[in-house]
Design an enzyme around this catalytic site. Structure first.
Site, PDB file in Angstrom:
ATOM      1  N   GLY A   1      68.626  26.235  68.097  1.00 53.87           N
ATOM      2  CA  GLY A   1      68.450  26.380  69.550  1.00 53.87           C
ATOM      3  C   GLY A   1      66.983  26.649  69.882  1.00 53.87           C
TER       4      GLY A   1
ATOM      5  N   ARG B   1      46.578  25.669  64.947  1.00 51.77           N
ATOM      6  CA  ARG B   1      45.153  26.019  65.074  1.00 51.77           C
ATOM      7  C   ARG B   1      44.654  26.821  63.875  1.00 51.77           C
ATOM      8  NH1 ARG B   1      43.931  26.457  71.554  1.00 51.77           N
ATOM      9  NH2 ARG B   1      44.153  24.212  71.836  1.00 51.77           N
TER      10      ARG B   1
ATOM     11  N   ARG C   1      70.144  20.045  65.793  1.00 52.11           N
ATOM     12  CA  ARG C   1      70.956  20.557  64.692  1.00 52.11           C
ATOM     13  C   ARG C   1      71.284  19.314  63.850  1.00 52.11           C
ATOM     14  NH1 ARG C   1      71.687  25.934  66.628  1.00 52.11           N
ATOM     15  NH2 ARG C   1      72.102  25.970  68.854  1.00 52.11           N
ATOM     16  N   CYS C   2      71.199  19.444  62.533  1.00 52.88           N
ATOM     17  CA  CYS C   2      71.303  18.259  61.664  1.00 52.88           C
ATOM     18  C   CYS C   2      72.257  18.539  60.511  1.00 52.88           C
ATOM     19  CB  CYS C   2      69.901  17.920  61.138  1.00 52.88           C
ATOM     20  SG  CYS C   2      69.870  16.658  59.866  1.00 52.88           S
TER      21      CYS C   2
ATOM     22  N   ASP D   1      68.502  31.851  61.330  1.00 52.81           N
ATOM     23  CA  ASP D   1      69.033  31.955  59.968  1.00 52.81           C
ATOM     24  C   ASP D   1      69.393  30.615  59.348  1.00 52.81           C
ATOM     25  OD1 ASP D   1      68.880  34.611  59.579  1.00 52.81           O
ATOM     26  OD2 ASP D   1      71.005  35.051  59.927  1.00 52.81           O
TER      27      ASP D   1
ATOM     28  N   THR E   1      64.574  32.606  67.868  1.00 53.12           N
ATOM     29  CA  THR E   1      65.912  32.546  68.468  1.00 53.12           C
ATOM     30  C   THR E   1      66.029  33.613  69.551  1.00 53.12           C
ATOM     31  OG1 THR E   1      68.292  32.938  68.132  1.00 53.12           O
ATOM     32  CG2 THR E   1      66.837  33.948  66.532  1.00 53.12           C
TER      33      THR E   1
ATOM     34  N   ASP F   1      68.628  35.104  70.195  1.00 52.25           N
ATOM     35  CA  ASP F   1      69.766  35.971  69.858  1.00 52.25           C
ATOM     36  C   ASP F   1      69.394  37.300  69.179  1.00 52.25           C
ATOM     37  OD1 ASP F   1      71.278  33.854  70.787  1.00 52.25           O
ATOM     38  OD2 ASP F   1      71.705  33.058  68.794  1.00 52.25           O
TER      39      ASP F   1
ATOM     40  N   ASP G   1      69.235  37.916  66.155  1.00 49.32           N
ATOM     41  CA  ASP G   1      70.238  38.184  65.113  1.00 49.32           C
ATOM     42  C   ASP G   1      69.730  37.911  63.696  1.00 49.32           C
ATOM     43  OD1 ASP G   1      70.038  35.461  65.430  1.00 49.32           O
ATOM     44  OD2 ASP G   1      72.196  35.074  65.420  1.00 49.32           O
TER      45      ASP G   1
ATOM     46  N   GLY H   1      74.084  34.740  72.935  1.00 45.90           N
ATOM     47  CA  GLY H   1      73.831  35.590  71.765  1.00 45.90           C
ATOM     48  C   GLY H   1      74.632  35.168  70.550  1.00 45.90           C
ATOM     49  N   ARG H   2      75.351  34.085  70.657  1.00 43.96           N
ATOM     50  CA  ARG H   2      76.252  33.608  69.601  1.00 43.96           C
ATOM     51  C   ARG H   2      77.176  34.756  69.195  1.00 43.96           C
ATOM     52  NH1 ARG H   2      74.402  29.495  64.870  1.00 43.96           N
ATOM     53  NH2 ARG H   2      72.975  28.892  66.509  1.00 43.96           N
TER      54      ARG H   2
ATOM     55  N   GLU I   1      78.502  48.657  84.453  1.00 41.55           N
ATOM     56  CA  GLU I   1      79.575  49.657  84.330  1.00 41.55           C
ATOM     57  C   GLU I   1      80.316  49.509  82.993  1.00 41.55           C
ATOM     58  OE1 GLU I   1      78.757  48.385  87.370  1.00 41.55           O
ATOM     59  OE2 GLU I   1      78.138  50.363  88.083  1.00 41.55           O
TER      60      GLU I   1
ATOM     61  N   LYS J   1      82.397  53.464  94.343  1.00 44.58           N
ATOM     62  CA  LYS J   1      81.440  52.431  93.895  1.00 44.58           C
ATOM     63  C   LYS J   1      81.800  51.081  94.512  1.00 44.58           C
ATOM     64  CE  LYS J   1      79.165  53.663  89.640  1.00 44.58           C
ATOM     65  NZ  LYS J   1      78.636  53.142  88.392  1.00 44.58           N
TER      66      LYS J   1
HETATM   67  P1  ADP Z   1      69.607  28.510  63.790  1.00 46.57           P
HETATM   68  O1  ADP Z   1      68.451  28.075  62.963  1.00 46.57           O
HETATM   69  O2  ADP Z   1      69.205  28.856  65.187  1.00 46.57           O
HETATM   70  O3  ADP Z   1      70.434  29.567  63.106  1.00 46.57           O
HETATM   71  P2  ADP Z   1      71.623  26.534  63.083  1.00 46.57           P
HETATM   72  O4  ADP Z   1      72.484  27.511  62.340  1.00 46.57           O
HETATM   73  O5  ADP Z   1      72.294  25.539  63.931  1.00 46.57           O
HETATM   74  O6  ADP Z   1      70.537  27.240  64.012  1.00 46.57           O
HETATM   75  O7  ADP Z   1      70.744  25.773  61.989  1.00 46.57           O
HETATM   76  C1  ADP Z   1      69.785  24.824  62.370  1.00 46.57           C
HETATM   77  C2  ADP Z   1      69.757  23.706  61.368  1.00 46.57           C
HETATM   78  O8  ADP Z   1      69.354  24.203  60.085  1.00 46.57           O
HETATM   79  C3  ADP Z   1      71.085  23.016  61.100  1.00 46.57           C
HETATM   80  O9  ADP Z   1      71.421  22.048  62.062  1.00 46.57           O
HETATM   81  C4  ADP Z   1      70.827  22.364  59.754  1.00 46.57           C
HETATM   82  O10 ADP Z   1      70.074  21.190  59.889  1.00 46.57           O
HETATM   83  C5  ADP Z   1      69.969  23.418  59.066  1.00 46.57           C
HETATM   84  N1  ADP Z   1      70.830  24.263  58.224  1.00 46.57           N
HETATM   85  C6  ADP Z   1      71.697  25.215  58.624  1.00 46.57           C
HETATM   86  N2  ADP Z   1      72.366  25.735  57.572  1.00 46.57           N
HETATM   87  C7  ADP Z   1      71.916  25.088  56.487  1.00 46.57           C
HETATM   88  C8  ADP Z   1      72.212  25.155  55.081  1.00 46.57           C
HETATM   89  N3  ADP Z   1      73.129  25.997  54.599  1.00 46.57           N
HETATM   90  N4  ADP Z   1      71.538  24.315  54.246  1.00 46.57           N
HETATM   91  C9  ADP Z   1      70.615  23.481  54.719  1.00 46.57           C
HETATM   92  N5  ADP Z   1      70.287  23.348  56.018  1.00 46.57           N
HETATM   93  C10 ADP Z   1      70.923  24.137  56.884  1.00 46.57           C
HETATM   94  O1  F6P Z   2      71.077  30.495  69.118  1.00 47.02           O
HETATM   95  C1  F6P Z   2      70.750  30.377  70.473  1.00 47.02           C
HETATM   96  C2  F6P Z   2      71.957  29.969  71.269  1.00 47.02           C
HETATM   97  O2  F6P Z   2      71.577  29.792  72.613  1.00 47.02           O
HETATM   98  C3  F6P Z   2      73.135  30.939  71.177  1.00 47.02           C
HETATM   99  O3  F6P Z   2      72.962  32.068  72.004  1.00 47.02           O
HETATM  100  C4  F6P Z   2      74.269  30.038  71.560  1.00 47.02           C
HETATM  101  O4  F6P Z   2      75.488  30.490  71.002  1.00 47.02           O
HETATM  102  C5  F6P Z   2      73.880  28.724  70.958  1.00 47.02           C
HETATM  103  O5  F6P Z   2      72.473  28.745  70.786  1.00 47.02           O
HETATM  104  C6  F6P Z   2      74.265  27.518  71.779  1.00 47.02           C
HETATM  105  O6  F6P Z   2      73.896  26.387  71.062  1.00 47.02           O
HETATM  106  P1  F6P Z   2      73.947  24.904  71.630  1.00 47.02           P
HETATM  107  O7  F6P Z   2      72.601  24.615  72.221  1.00 47.02           O
HETATM  108  O8  F6P Z   2      74.179  24.080  70.406  1.00 47.02           O
HETATM  109  O9  F6P Z   2      75.045  24.845  72.624  1.00 47.02           O
END
Ligand code: ADP
Ligand code: F6P
Length: 343
Positions: free
Chosen positions: A34, A48, A95-96, A126, A148, A150, A152, A193-194, A210, A237
């Protein structure tokens, strides 16, 4: 784990030595997962600082997908001009799923070698670090930067984009609160925030909600929320703000049930992608700039499989394997205070 002031040596004598060894001639930069406000500030700093170190820089578009599609461009200092203030990522992101496979990772490393890329800075979460870890195993040096909204990522107290996202969400929630008070309604506002509740916690406190529902803590006791709304009405309230984290979700059906049980008109607002956009705050620009420069330096030095973090008031770098094994929890005291102040 290395401190920034130790790294600072790189900018002086150590840098000359490292560069003289010419371990790294060309680096790539990619953003993955994201997008997050401040990613451009990080790209700019990596580019740079690396160019300043005498290393060539290539931008890889659309994350690992762009790497596999060979969407690779040369980057000069001017290519990152006028970007620090912009939201999103100038390189694009994706995402790939192919990159999760060994075949995809080998192909990615082969493409790096074909383009003369010795090392890559990966800006993402992560998941993106796991991709960097895999590339490192395939012989391409990698450094991760936490990007990110999030918050996290366990090895760091700060992730690029979080500060902008919470400020955007906070301002939006203030607006919902105005109309909620006027109509004497209950509002459930869902934030991103996933699976993590950091955005919800920070906004819940900052907006004086609240009720604050965090995936890490929520016990699905809806009756407690209903009782709280009824008590607050009795106290006079005029509104009732519930911040609900995306990891719990179902805000619309929750609103229906709460309205039926309390007789108080209840609306759900899902803030959604607006939280990921907009001009980055000063904090996001500053931290991204320092982290980007540091990533460029340690990559140019020939390090691999590392991630940058900010912990205990210092910029540090960690081994990716160690960073991915770390765990992060909502701080108990912060959680207690969030509950105390909402009552
Ligand atoms: P974020 O980096 O925000 O946690 P994702 O979990 O979607 O987002 O991961 C981003 C991209 O990183 C994935 O679409 C994929 O291409 C790559 N990726 C995620 N997990 C793995 C993995 N276990 N091994 C290799 N590439 C990964
Ligand atoms: O990781 C950032 C984030 O915006 C999360 O808060 C949310 O769960 C996710 O990405 C949404 O991802 P996508 O853009 O694939 O809908």
């Amino acid at each position: 784990m290395l401190l920034l002031n130790e790294q600072a040596g790189l900018a002086c004598g150590k840098e000359d030595k490292a560069l003289a060894e010419k371990k790294i001639k060309t680096i790539g930069i990619l953003t993955s997962g994201g997008d997050a406000p401040g990613m451009n500030a990080a790209i700019r700093a990596v580019a740079r600082k690396a160019l300043g170190n005498g290393v060539k820089v290539k931008g890889i578009k659309k994350g690992y997908q762009g790497l596999l599609n060979e969407e690779i461009i040369d980057m000069e200092k001017k290519d990152v001009s006028d970007t620090i203030q912009r939201g999103g990522t100038i390189l694009g992101t994706a995402r790939c799923s192919e990159f999760r496979t060994l075949e995809g990772q080998k192909k990615g490393a082969e493409i790096c070698r074909k383009h003369g890329i010795d090392g890559i800075v990966v800006i993402g979460g992560d998941g993106s670090y796991r991709g960097a870890q895999a590339l490192s195993k395939q012989g391409i040096n990698t450094i991760g930067i936490p990007g990110t909204i999030d918050l996290d990522i366990a090895c760091t107290d700060y992730t690029i984009g979080f500060d902008t996202a919470i400020n955007t969400a906070m301002q939006a929630i203030d607006k919902v609160r105005d109309t909620s008070s006027s109509h004497e309604r209950c509002s459930i506002i869902e934030v991103m925030g996933r699976n993590a509740g950091y955005i919800a916690l920070w906004c819940g406190v900052a907006n004086g909600a609240e009720d604050i529902l965090l995936p890490e803590k929520y016990d699905y006791n809806e009756q407690a929320i209903i009782n709280n709304i009824i008590d607050n009405r009795k106290k006079g309230k005029s509104h009732h703000i519930i911040i609900n984290a995306e990891g719990i979700g179902h805000s619309t059906s929750m609103a229906r049930r709460i309205e039926a049980a309390t007789g108080v008109e209840t609306r759900a607002t899902i803030l959604g992608y607006m939280q990921r956009g907009g001009n980055p705050t000063c904090k996001d620009r500053f931290y991204a700039s320092i982290m980007g420069a540091m990533a460029a330096d340690i990559l140019c030095e020939g390090k691999t499989n590392r991630v940058i973090g900010y912990k205990g008031g210092k910029f540090l770098d960690f081994d990716i394997d160690e960073a991915l094994a770390m765990h992060k929890e909502i701080d108990e005291y912060e959680y207690e205070i969030s509950r105390l102040l909402s009552r």
